[in-house]
Design an enzyme around this catalytic site. Sequence first.
Site, PDB file in Angstrom:
ATOM      1  N   PHE A 141      27.269  19.655  39.977  1.00 44.99           N
ATOM      2  CA  PHE A 141      27.502  18.605  40.973  1.00 44.99           C
ATOM      3  C   PHE A 141      26.312  17.664  40.964  1.00 44.99           C
ATOM      4  CE2 PHE A 141      27.265  16.435  45.000  1.00 44.99           C
ATOM      5  CZ  PHE A 141      28.536  15.905  45.065  1.00 44.99           C
ATOM      6  N   ASP A 226      18.029  18.077  38.294  1.00 47.73           N
ATOM      7  CA  ASP A 226      18.527  17.548  39.556  1.00 47.73           C
ATOM      8  C   ASP A 226      18.135  18.519  40.665  1.00 47.73           C
ATOM      9  OD1 ASP A 226      19.950  16.869  41.812  1.00 47.73           O
ATOM     10  OD2 ASP A 226      21.823  16.427  40.757  1.00 47.73           O
ATOM     11  N   LYS A 255      18.143  13.882  49.311  1.00 53.33           N
ATOM     12  CA  LYS A 255      18.431  14.670  50.522  1.00 53.33           C
ATOM     13  C   LYS A 255      17.230  14.830  51.475  1.00 53.33           C
ATOM     14  CE  LYS A 255      22.779  16.607  49.309  1.00 53.33           C
ATOM     15  NZ  LYS A 255      23.318  17.085  48.049  1.00 53.33           N
TER      16      LYS A 255
HETATM   17  C1  PLP Z   1      24.114  16.153  47.154  1.00 49.24           C
HETATM   18  C2  PLP Z   1      23.787  16.194  45.719  1.00 49.24           C
HETATM   19  C3  PLP Z   1      23.888  15.040  44.925  1.00 49.24           C
HETATM   20  C4  PLP Z   1      24.401  13.717  45.436  1.00 49.24           C
HETATM   21  O1  PLP Z   1      23.654  13.230  46.487  1.00 49.24           O
HETATM   22  P1  PLP Z   1      24.283  12.094  47.442  1.00 49.24           P
HETATM   23  O2  PLP Z   1      23.143  11.706  48.322  1.00 49.24           O
HETATM   24  O3  PLP Z   1      25.394  12.763  48.197  1.00 49.24           O
HETATM   25  O4  PLP Z   1      24.770  11.007  46.571  1.00 49.24           O
HETATM   26  C5  PLP Z   1      23.526  15.141  43.593  1.00 49.24           C
HETATM   27  N1  PLP Z   1      23.105  16.302  43.077  1.00 49.24           N
HETATM   28  C6  PLP Z   1      23.005  17.432  43.805  1.00 49.24           C
HETATM   29  C7  PLP Z   1      22.525  18.694  43.174  1.00 49.24           C
HETATM   30  C8  PLP Z   1      23.365  17.421  45.152  1.00 49.24           C
HETATM   31  O5  PLP Z   1      23.321  18.533  45.875  1.00 49.24           O
END
Ligand code: PLP
Length: 399
Positions: A141, A226, A255
């Site tokens: 994700f 990520d 985040k």
């Molecule tokens: C939440 C998340 C995203 C996307 O972040 P947004 O601020 O919702 O666009 C990307 N990668 C990971 C691992 C995430 O948990």
Amino acid sequence: MTKSNTLIEKMNKHSAHNYKPLPIVLEKGEGVWVWDVDGKKYMDMLSAYSALNHGHRHPKIVDRAKKQLDKIALCSRAFHAEKLAQFCERITNLTKYDMVLPMNSGAEAVETALKLIRKWAYVVKKIPKYEAEIIVCSNNFHGRTVTIVSFSSDADYRDSFGPFTPGFKIIPYGDIEALKKAITPKTAAFLVEPIQGEAGILMPAKGYLEAAQKICKENNVLTAFDEIQTGLGRTGKLFCHMWENVRPDILIVGKALGGGIMPISAVLADEPILGLFTPGEHGSTFGGNPLACECALAAMDVLEDEHLIQRSQEMGEYLMGKLRDLNSPYVKEIRGKGLLVGIELKKEAGGARKFCEALMARGLLCKETHEHVIRLAPPLVITKEEIDWAVQHVKDVLK
Ligand SMILES: *Cc1c(COP(=O)(O)O)cnc(C)c1O
């Protein structure tokens, strides 16, 4: 008709149905606690998917945000800004990278990293234009843009949204042999989450990131981690990859970077990589705005001053120990790192959603991730007593 029901009706009528929220309507939050519009109190064990590592409205972050609002909130990147300069210095010192590029959402930071990887591929690695490939993992994700869902393996995220962006190769998560096989002279980078949060707190075997980095280095392939969900103390280290002896070429954060107040994300790398962008090639109107930067500065201070990383490690161990002691007949596995914890239920349990609904009725908010996993990821400021309270309810529901 409760206030909550009235508002939920409005949502059903006027909001796009791209979410399926639990049926409560929040009005206020403080620390690990939130209140709904009917005055009912709940513990927040989701923390906005780990954007609330500092808890709701951390007083020191709120205070600095308010002071910043009295000075300047937004100016765009057409001018320099005091807070952006301070933010860039602070976050590069914290993460030990040469440079940073601030954006707003996580998906934007991932998109930024993808553009950066491609530019590096053509300018530095000299892969023929436009043949660069980026390797990603199944069940990943990384966000919701068209390019990012182009390399999702989840039908819900992807199926109705083609045509897709080419240039990505999907391999199984945690599989070093698959990575070896997937690399070709056209491979620019390997993009990976140290723990797959949205996939259900999936953790690769110990040493995976180290082995992956070694193979990438040998083949002149960049590593991009990520850490949008796993970063900034969530897993008991500053970044989850620090559980191993690795350092990605590109680090993506978001985040919790905004301290639970403002959206701010960032891409970090050393000068030979992040120095490749030239004026006009990338940007964002709100990216690196003074208000978001001040929130991030305060968030980094609080992380250190209140030892939230250490807390996350200690409280995470305490929570997982207690959960393992429950010996529930429904539970297949308890796993996690720090305060990113998944309770995987057996198939016979009939899915995690109904347990989350039962917990909600008892005043504990968490959310199923995929079908069979309950994610417990409270703010890192949670106390032992609060964990005891939560575990008691989890115990009663999983009996
Ligand atoms: C939440 C998340 C995203 C996307 O972040 P947004 O601020 O919702 O666009 C990307 N990668 C990971 C691992 C995430 O948990």
